[in-house]
Design a protein around this motif. Sequence first.
Motif, PDB file in Angstrom:
ATOM      1  N   SER A   1       0.810  -1.218   0.000  1.00  0.00           N
ATOM      2  CA  SER A   1       0.000   0.000   0.000  1.00  0.00           C
ATOM      3  C   SER A   1       0.844   1.268   0.000  1.00  0.00           C
ATOM      4  O   SER A   1       0.312   2.374  -0.026  1.00  0.00           O
ATOM      5  N   ARG A   2       2.159   1.128   0.010  1.00  0.00           N
ATOM      6  CA  ARG A   2       3.027   2.291   0.134  1.00  0.00           C
ATOM      7  C   ARG A   2       3.250   2.990  -1.210  1.00  0.00           C
ATOM      8  O   ARG A   2       3.354   2.355  -2.254  1.00  0.00           O
ATOM      9  N   LEU A   3       3.331   4.300  -1.126  1.00  0.00           N
ATOM     10  CA  LEU A   3       3.637   5.117  -2.290  1.00  0.00           C
ATOM     11  C   LEU A   3       5.046   4.819  -2.786  1.00  0.00           C
ATOM     12  O   LEU A   3       5.982   4.699  -1.994  1.00  0.00           O
ATOM     13  N   ASP A   4       5.207   4.704  -4.112  1.00  0.00           N
ATOM     14  CA  ASP A   4       6.542   4.553  -4.684  1.00  0.00           C
ATOM     15  C   ASP A   4       6.594   5.234  -6.043  1.00  0.00           C
ATOM     16  O   ASP A   4       5.583   5.742  -6.549  1.00  0.00           O
ATOM     17  N   SER A   5       7.774   5.247  -6.649  1.00  0.00           N
ATOM     18  CA  SER A   5       7.989   5.998  -7.882  1.00  0.00           C
ATOM     19  C   SER A   5       7.225   5.431  -9.077  1.00  0.00           C
ATOM     20  O   SER A   5       7.110   6.107 -10.104  1.00  0.00           O
ATOM     21  N   GLY A   6       6.686   4.225  -8.975  1.00  0.00           N
ATOM     22  CA  GLY A   6       5.930   3.652 -10.081  1.00  0.00           C
ATOM     23  C   GLY A   6       4.486   4.115 -10.151  1.00  0.00           C
ATOM     24  O   GLY A   6       3.768   3.767 -11.087  1.00  0.00           O
ATOM     25  N   ASN A   7       4.059   4.919  -9.175  1.00  0.00           N
ATOM     26  CA  ASN A   7       2.650   5.301  -9.093  1.00  0.00           C
ATOM     27  C   ASN A   7       2.268   6.508  -9.939  1.00  0.00           C
ATOM     28  O   ASN A   7       1.084   6.829 -10.048  1.00  0.00           O
ATOM     29  N   ALA A   8       3.230   7.214 -10.494  1.00  0.00           N
ATOM     30  CA  ALA A   8       2.925   8.390 -11.312  1.00  0.00           C
ATOM     31  C   ALA A   8       4.120   8.699 -12.203  1.00  0.00           C
ATOM     32  O   ALA A   8       5.222   8.184 -12.001  1.00  0.00           O
ATOM     33  N   ALA A   9       3.911   9.566 -13.185  1.00  0.00           N
ATOM     34  CA  ALA A   9       5.011   9.974 -14.059  1.00  0.00           C
ATOM     35  C   ALA A   9       6.102  10.683 -13.276  1.00  0.00           C
ATOM     36  O   ALA A   9       7.287  10.568 -13.592  1.00  0.00           O
ATOM     37  N   ALA A  10       5.717  11.414 -12.238  1.00  0.00           N
ATOM     38  CA  ALA A  10       6.683  12.076 -11.350  1.00  0.00           C
ATOM     39  C   ALA A  10       6.175  11.964  -9.916  1.00  0.00           C
ATOM     40  O   ALA A  10       5.026  12.312  -9.636  1.00  0.00           O
ATOM     41  N   VAL A  11       7.008  11.445  -9.032  1.00  0.00           N
ATOM     42  CA  VAL A  11       6.658  11.317  -7.613  1.00  0.00           C
ATOM     43  C   VAL A  11       7.697  12.075  -6.802  1.00  0.00           C
ATOM     44  O   VAL A  11       8.889  11.763  -6.849  1.00  0.00           O
ATOM     45  N   HIS A  12       7.247  13.089  -6.084  1.00  0.00           N
ATOM     46  CA  HIS A  12       8.134  13.924  -5.277  1.00  0.00           C
ATOM     47  C   HIS A  12       7.777  13.760  -3.798  1.00  0.00           C
ATOM     48  O   HIS A  12       6.611  13.916  -3.425  1.00  0.00           O
TER      49      HIS A  12
END
Length: 361
Positions: free
Chosen positions: A212-223
Motif C-alpha cells: 500500500s506504500r507510495l513509490d515511484s511507479g505510481n505516477a510519471a513524477a513522484v516527489h
Amino acid sequence: MFHWTSAILIVIYTFFICNCQVTLPNQPIKDALYLHNASSSNLTLRDCSFRPTDQRQRCPDPDIRYILYSGTKNQTVNYIQSDWLRQSIWDHTKEDIILIHGYAGGDGTLPMAVLRDAYISVGSYNVWVVDWGRLAQPPCYRAAVHNLKAVGRCTGDLLMGLRAAGLMADKMTCVGHSLGAHICGLISQYVLFRVHRIIGLDPARPLVPSQSRLDSGNAAAVHIFHTNAGHYGESGKSGHVDFCINGGRIQPFCENTKIDEQLCSHVWAVCYLAESLFSDFVKKAEPCSRRCPTGPRPGHRIGIPIPMGQSTPLTASGSYCVHDNYPPFCPTKAGGVGDKRCCLKAPDIKPPTTETDIFVN
C-alpha cells in the motif's frame, strides 16, 4: 500487555486533536487546544469502520466526500451525475490539485486546511479535496490504514468519470500528507491513465503494508518530502525525487517545544509545500546522499540545485537536501506571505489591512 503500536496510536490521537494549533502569546497550550475541534474524541475502538479491500467495496461510498474549490466558490462533487463537471465551477484553464489528508483529518481540519487555503489564495488551481475523515477518525488508526485501498478505489473511480467528462490527466497533481500520500499512490491501481504527478508529504510509516506504500511507479513524477523519516514518516527513498528537509528527521524549530517534536516534524511538511506556492519563497535543494543523512550538515554531492515543492521540475531525480531553521510559511511581517498556523508561536504582527495582502489567519 500494552503493545508499542498502542502507544503510537495514543500519541497520534492526542496530537491530531490539537493538530499542532498555534500557541498564542502568554497562553498555555491547553488554550490552543481549545481553539480546535476537540469533539473528535467521542468514538471508541468498537466504532471503527473497516471497508472491504476487494470488489465488494461499493463506490460511491457515503463516508467519502469530494469537494471542489475554484476561485472563491466551492461545491460538493456529484459523483454519479455524468455531466456534473460541465455544469460545475471547474475551470478547464487551471491545473487540478487533488488534496488527501491523513489520519484524523477532513476538509477544513488541520494540517491540510493550511495547504488547501494556500492553493485557493494563489487562484491558479482547481482544488479537489478528498474528505475520508469518517473512515480515519481517532482512535481508529489501524482501521484508517486498512481503509486506504477503499479510498483509493473510489477516488480512482471518480477520476475516471471526471476524465471522461473533460478533466485532463496531464494537468493533475495528487498531494497527500501522511496516510493520504499512500492513497495518492493507490489511485494508480484503479485508473486507466497515468497520474501526472504525486507529491507525498512525509508518507506515513506506522503499520502501512508494503503493497500500500507510495513509490515511484505510481505516477510519471513522484516527489517526496521527508520531515520525520524513520518515525512517523517513511525513511527509504520512495520517489523520483526525495527531499530530505533538515536531515529529514527532526525539524530544528520543533525541538524544545511543548509539542511532541516527532509529530511536530511530521506535520510541518504541509507548510513547506504551502510556502513553495509563492515564487519569492521557494527553497533550493542541493543534491545529497541516497537516503536522508543523519548528520546536521551532511556533505552534498556534485549537481545542480533544484526548487523544492510545486515548481520542482518533472524531469528531476535523486535525493536533495534542504536546511532551514525557521518554521516554513510563518509570516514575518504584517501582510506578509504565510499562515500563522504554520508558526509555533503566533507572530507578533498586525493583521493585514488590504484585500491584496496574503492571508495571515
